[in-house]
Scaffold this active site. Sequence first.
Site, mmCIF file in Angstrom:
data_model
loop_
_atom_site.group_PDB
_atom_site.id
_atom_site.type_symbol
_atom_site.label_atom_id
_atom_site.label_comp_id
_atom_site.label_asym_id
_atom_site.label_seq_id
_atom_site.Cartn_x
_atom_site.Cartn_y
_atom_site.Cartn_z
ATOM 1 N N ARG A 239 0.848 -1.187 0.000
ATOM 2 C CA ARG A 239 0.000 0.000 0.000
ATOM 3 C C ARG A 239 0.882 1.234 0.000
ATOM 4 N NH1 ARG A 239 -3.810 -2.341 -1.328
ATOM 5 N NH2 ARG A 239 -5.885 -2.477 -0.431
ATOM 6 N N GLU A 268 -2.053 7.941 -4.191
ATOM 7 C CA GLU A 268 -2.364 7.489 -5.555
ATOM 8 C C GLU A 268 -3.816 7.812 -5.920
ATOM 9 O OE1 GLU A 268 -1.368 3.287 -4.815
ATOM 10 O OE2 GLU A 268 -3.482 2.815 -5.201
ATOM 11 N N HIS A 286 -1.015 0.223 -9.623
ATOM 12 C CA HIS A 286 -1.761 -0.605 -8.659
ATOM 13 C C HIS A 286 -2.481 -1.762 -9.371
ATOM 14 C CE1 HIS A 286 -3.715 -0.478 -4.417
ATOM 15 N NE2 HIS A 286 -3.650 -1.731 -4.870
HETATM 16 C C1 GLV Z 1 -5.342 -4.606 -3.678
HETATM 17 O O1 GLV Z 1 -4.555 -3.749 -3.468
HETATM 18 C C2 GLV Z 1 -5.905 -5.413 -2.645
HETATM 19 O O2 GLV Z 1 -5.748 -5.091 -1.458
HETATM 20 O O3 GLV Z 1 -6.547 -6.407 -2.973
#
Ligand code: GLV
Length: 322
Positions: A239, A268, A286
């Site tokens: 993250r 982001e 991401h």
């Molecule tokens: C994506 O970032 C998730 O947490 O599944």
Amino acid sequence: MKPRLLVARAIFPEVLERLAQHFELITNQDDESWTAAQLLQRLQGAWGIFTMAGERIDAALLAACPALKICANMAVGYNNFDLDAMTAAGVLATNTPDVLTETTADFGFALLMATARRITEGERLLRRGEWTKWRYDMLAGADIHASTLGILGMGRIGQGIARRGALGFGMQVIYHNRSRLDAETEGQCRARYVSKAELLRDADHLVLVLPYSASSHHAIAAAELAQMKPSATLVNIARGGIVDDAALAAALRAGQLAGAGLDVFEGEPAVHPDLLTLPNVVLTPHIASASRPTRLAMANLAADNLIAFHTQGRALTPLNRV
Ligand code: GLV
């Protein structure tokens, strides 16, 4: 009468069709970016919400939505949920673990390899027309095989990356985690538990796979980066906010670190401008869990949670007890 469900973002039409059999839907197939106030307005009277990790569910929202009973995140990470507030309000929270583990571990490894072997840097050079001759040290990067792989956060995805490194590439795997794995799991991953200081000091490639929380905010900042090898690479698929992006850009510029592979960013979809100007950073938007089958499995699991809670009173992958 069907309960009302807000599907806050665009989603696979086939999953929407499944949900429509059980719920009266309010959808967002145009994938508009709603403000918090718009989200709140659309949530009025809703029994549940299907979220994608960008929608913040906190005490203020819960107080304004007394009919809400369940929030189903289509993500394994759930730092968009204030879990304590949800439990206090009697609202069930669910996420999508397991279905994305291997796909995300694949991607973590891809980012590690692209960074260490300077793949996107090479592609940019080639596309700019700057590849005019072969040179002995052109884009010479770091080896992956037989190097030391460090993993910070050793949940299911971390273990998947450890297995890939140890079994596929003959890497020495070291890890640090809030709690140590049992001996059997350590054996399966061929991973050795070390302190965070040892991890930073010894890793040739360090992959971050820990959940984001107040306690992991800036777990990798200037002081931690200064402890890493100048030849090391850093990969963040966890993250934004776990890495201090400004400190990382400064460390990369100062040569304290060889490169970084980043799939997640502080704030982001904005990316720290300094990271955009550095050649030795691989940047992706991401997408670690973004294989089509896995994204569909995540969407279906979020839908299964909503349907099971509605029809049987309990979800498949709950995060709290209400
Ligand atoms: C994506 O970032 C998730 O947490 O599944």
